[in-house]
Scaffold this motif. Structure first.
Motif, short mmCIF file in Angstrom:
data_model
loop_
_atom_site.label_atom_id
_atom_site.label_comp_id
_atom_site.label_asym_id
_atom_site.label_seq_id
_atom_site.Cartn_x
_atom_site.Cartn_y
_atom_site.Cartn_z
N MET A 260 38.83 -93.31 -69.60
CA MET A 260 37.22 -93.44 -70.70
C MET A 260 36.11 -93.16 -69.31
SD MET A 260 37.13 -96.97 -72.93
CE MET A 260 37.89 -97.48 -73.86
N PHE A 261 36.42 -91.15 -68.76
CA PHE A 261 35.22 -90.53 -68.93
C PHE A 261 35.81 -89.64 -68.80
CE2 PHE A 261 38.95 -91.14 -65.68
CZ PHE A 261 38.79 -89.46 -64.55
N THR A 262 34.94 -87.96 -68.17
CA THR A 262 34.94 -86.96 -67.95
C THR A 262 34.44 -86.28 -66.64
OG1 THR A 262 32.66 -86.60 -69.04
CG2 THR A 262 34.37 -86.65 -70.64
N ALA A 263 35.02 -85.86 -66.33
CA ALA A 263 34.72 -84.76 -65.20
C ALA A 263 34.60 -83.55 -64.95
CB ALA A 263 35.32 -85.33 -64.20
N ARG B 132 35.70 -102.13 -66.10
CA ARG B 132 36.55 -101.60 -64.74
C ARG B 132 36.14 -101.17 -63.75
NH1 ARG B 132 36.21 -99.08 -70.22
NH2 ARG B 132 34.35 -97.46 -69.31
N LEU B 133 37.32 -100.77 -62.91
CA LEU B 133 36.98 -100.40 -61.22
C LEU B 133 37.16 -98.97 -61.29
CD1 LEU B 133 36.74 -100.86 -58.47
CD2 LEU B 133 38.44 -101.43 -58.05
N GLY C 70 49.78 -94.14 -62.09
CA GLY C 70 49.10 -95.00 -62.52
C GLY C 70 47.81 -94.64 -63.52
N ASN C 71 47.98 -93.20 -64.40
CA ASN C 71 46.50 -92.66 -64.55
C ASN C 71 46.12 -92.40 -63.64
OD1 ASN C 71 46.08 -91.45 -66.31
ND2 ASN C 71 44.05 -93.27 -67.10
N VAL D 185 41.33 -95.26 -61.90
CA VAL D 185 40.61 -96.15 -62.82
C VAL D 185 41.42 -98.04 -63.11
CG1 VAL D 185 39.34 -96.63 -64.47
CG2 VAL D 185 39.51 -94.62 -64.09
N LYS D 186 40.37 -99.33 -62.75
CA LYS D 186 41.57 -99.81 -63.07
C LYS D 186 40.77 -101.14 -63.94
CE LYS D 186 44.09 -99.68 -58.72
NZ LYS D 186 44.81 -99.02 -58.78
N TYR D 187 41.74 -101.91 -64.78
CA TYR D 187 40.90 -102.67 -65.72
C TYR D 187 41.32 -103.86 -65.39
CZ TYR D 187 40.99 -97.82 -68.21
OH TYR D 187 40.88 -97.59 -68.91
N ASN D 188 40.19 -104.82 -65.49
CA ASN D 188 40.40 -105.96 -65.22
C ASN D 188 39.01 -107.29 -65.51
OD1 ASN D 188 40.01 -108.90 -64.47
ND2 ASN D 188 41.41 -108.27 -62.62
#
Length: 178
Positions: free
Chosen positions: A36-39, A150-151, A52-53, A76-79
């Motif tokens: 869920m980001f753009t760059a 997300r981290l 790990g994406n 990006v890690k979800y928790n």
């Protein structure tokens, strides 16, 4: 004399900021729907998605003898806990302590808090010799922030002696939107 010194200092800071301004004309836009980001990144850089994406933007070789391609990677890690009471600043200095074990001759160069995408973030800059290449000192700039469970961790890696692509890398990092 004091006013002249202050004026010179202000002018120097403005010139440094101008030198680090990068024109993003012609840059490509990458969208990561999972993270869920753009760059944005220069068309001469290559983007890859790894295990790990993790998304990598890798620089082109600067010369025929260039043996290290600088890169910016985004993890990006979800928790669910990341959206709670944990503040990004609470993770430091434990993150720095963990990094000390991953690098020989680890040197913490700076750490600061800042706002990134209207969110509290931390930047750390450090250098050392990684376990992957014990002959080449690298410098790393990392940004960390929590956003909606997300981290986001963004890392710029370069040889410690090469700062040529640092403004471009910071331009990529600053273009990240989530």
């Amino acid at each position: 004399m004091r006013r002249l010194f202050i004026l010179g200092l202000v002018l120097c800071c403005q010139l440094m900021a101008l030198a680090q301004t990068i024109s993003k004309t012609g840059w490509k836009t990458f969208t990561d729907t999972a993270g869920m980001f753009t760059a944005q990144y220069p068309p001469t850089w290559i983007n890859k998605i790894k295990e790990g994406n993790r998304v990598f933007f890798t620089s082109p070789a600067e010369s025929e003898t260039d043996s290290f391609n600088e890169n910016v990677n985004i993890s990006v890690k979800y928790n669910a806990a990341y959206g709670g009471q944990i503040k990004i600043n609470d993770l430091f200095p434990s993150v720095t302590d963990q990094l000390k074990t991953a690098f020989r001759d680890f040197k913490s160069e700076s750490q600061r808090s800042f706002t990134w995408n209207k969110t509290e973030a931390v930047e750390i800059i450090y250098s050392g010799f990684s376990s992957l290449d014990d002959k080449m000192r690298i410098r790393i700039i990392q940004w960390f922030c929590f956003y909606k469970s997300r981290l986001y961790t963004v890392t710029y890696t370069a040889t410690a002696s090469n700062t040529v692509l640092k403004p471009t890398a910071l331009g990529i990092m600053g273009s990240i939107r989530f």
